[in-house]
Write a protein that holds these residues in place. Sequence first.
Motif, short mmCIF file in Angstrom:
data_model
loop_
_atom_site.label_atom_id
_atom_site.label_comp_id
_atom_site.label_asym_id
_atom_site.label_seq_id
_atom_site.Cartn_x
_atom_site.Cartn_y
_atom_site.Cartn_z
N VAL A 1 1.50 2.27 66.36
CA VAL A 1 2.74 1.50 66.30
C VAL A 1 2.67 0.24 67.15
N GLY A 2 1.48 -0.06 67.69
CA GLY A 2 1.32 -1.29 68.45
C GLY A 2 1.76 -1.22 69.90
N TYR A 3 1.80 0.00 70.44
CA TYR A 3 2.22 0.18 71.84
C TYR A 3 1.01 0.13 72.75
N ALA A 4 1.08 -0.68 73.81
CA ALA A 4 -0.04 -0.84 74.74
C ALA A 4 -0.04 0.28 75.77
N GLY A 5 -0.36 1.48 75.30
CA GLY A 5 -0.33 2.67 76.14
C GLY A 5 -1.68 3.02 76.74
N PRO A 6 -1.73 4.15 77.47
CA PRO A 6 -2.96 4.54 78.18
C PRO A 6 -4.17 4.73 77.28
N LEU A 7 -4.01 5.39 76.12
CA LEU A 7 -5.16 5.66 75.27
C LEU A 7 -5.75 4.37 74.68
N THR A 8 -4.86 3.46 74.28
CA THR A 8 -5.34 2.19 73.73
C THR A 8 -6.11 1.40 74.78
N TRP A 9 -5.58 1.34 76.00
CA TRP A 9 -6.28 0.61 77.05
C TRP A 9 -7.56 1.34 77.46
N GLN A 10 -7.54 2.66 77.51
CA GLN A 10 -8.74 3.42 77.85
C GLN A 10 -9.86 3.11 76.87
N SER B 1 5.40 -9.01 71.84
CA SER B 1 5.92 -9.89 70.80
C SER B 1 5.51 -9.31 69.46
N PRO B 2 6.13 -9.75 68.36
CA PRO B 2 5.72 -9.25 67.05
C PRO B 2 4.23 -9.47 66.77
N ALA B 3 3.70 -10.63 67.20
CA ALA B 3 2.28 -10.91 66.98
C ALA B 3 1.40 -10.00 67.84
N ASP B 4 1.85 -9.74 69.09
CA ASP B 4 1.12 -8.80 69.95
C ASP B 4 1.05 -7.44 69.28
N CYS B 5 2.21 -7.00 68.79
CA CYS B 5 2.28 -5.67 68.19
C CYS B 5 1.35 -5.55 66.99
N LYS B 6 1.33 -6.55 66.14
CA LYS B 6 0.46 -6.50 64.96
C LYS B 6 -1.01 -6.44 65.36
N ALA B 7 -1.38 -7.20 66.39
CA ALA B 7 -2.77 -7.21 66.84
C ALA B 7 -3.16 -5.85 67.43
N SER C 1 5.94 1.28 61.30
CA SER C 1 6.79 0.43 62.11
C SER C 1 6.01 -0.13 63.30
N CYS C 2 6.46 -1.26 63.79
CA CYS C 2 5.83 -1.93 64.92
C CYS C 2 6.81 -1.91 66.08
N THR C 3 6.40 -1.36 67.20
CA THR C 3 7.32 -1.20 68.31
C THR C 3 7.60 -2.54 69.00
N THR C 4 8.80 -2.63 69.54
CA THR C 4 9.17 -3.81 70.34
C THR C 4 9.00 -3.54 71.82
N GLN C 5 8.58 -2.31 72.16
CA GLN C 5 8.46 -1.92 73.56
C GLN C 5 7.22 -2.53 74.22
N THR C 6 7.39 -2.96 75.45
CA THR C 6 6.27 -3.44 76.26
C THR C 6 5.58 -2.24 76.89
N GLY C 7 4.27 -2.13 76.71
CA GLY C 7 3.53 -0.99 77.23
C GLY C 7 3.09 -1.19 78.67
N PRO C 8 2.69 -0.11 79.34
CA PRO C 8 2.26 -0.20 80.73
C PRO C 8 0.97 -0.99 80.92
N TYR C 9 0.20 -1.16 79.85
CA TYR C 9 -1.06 -1.92 79.92
C TYR C 9 -0.98 -3.18 79.06
#
Length: 215
Positions: free
Chosen positions: A63-72, A43-49, A18-26
Amino acid sequence: MVLPLTVALAAPAQAAASCTTQTGPYQKQVEKFLGRPVDGKQSPADCKAIQSFQKAHGITPSVGYAGPLTWQTMNTMLAQRAAGKTPNKAGACPTNKGRIACVDLTRQLSWIQDGAKLTYGPVPVRTGRDGAETRTGAKRVYHRNIKHWSTIYKVWMPYAQFFDGGQAFHSVEKSMYNPPGSGGCVNLRPADAKAYWNLLRNGDDVYVYGRKPGT
């Protein structure tokens, strides 16, 4: 013969993650890194990327969430790019040792230099996870085994070059950004591990410094 419906229908393919619709902190930082429109809104395109990036580097849940680990992870990549061909610009790795393999835990970078001359790299590395950190300080290569078998982790360690109490440079197949990190060794991509094998010898200096993000 027409089969009963319950038999004729194939089992459904496994649903994609699944691809989250939530906006992440980063969100904005991640959007910029990925070349997406920077509006700070998922956005759906953001999430897929984002999801594609996470899957490529073993970041879970993907799941496409812009969280701390992804940004780190992305921030480490940016620091590596900024190093260019002058990874020792700050002079943190000794230049008075002749041939030496440098490991910068903060930027997750390694390179080989001879004095102040860059010989190989810099290349991304994967170092020890939290609780099993790659130890810092001045070391020396003391044992080499082109196809070492780890009796602790039950895995092959190709091009293993040990420099500190069981910690070694060696090749792995996974992404250099795969969290949470190694068991203390300095993981290298196969081509880089082979190059290190060809360039280093027993007795060569190794210098490890900095602190891995997240440890």
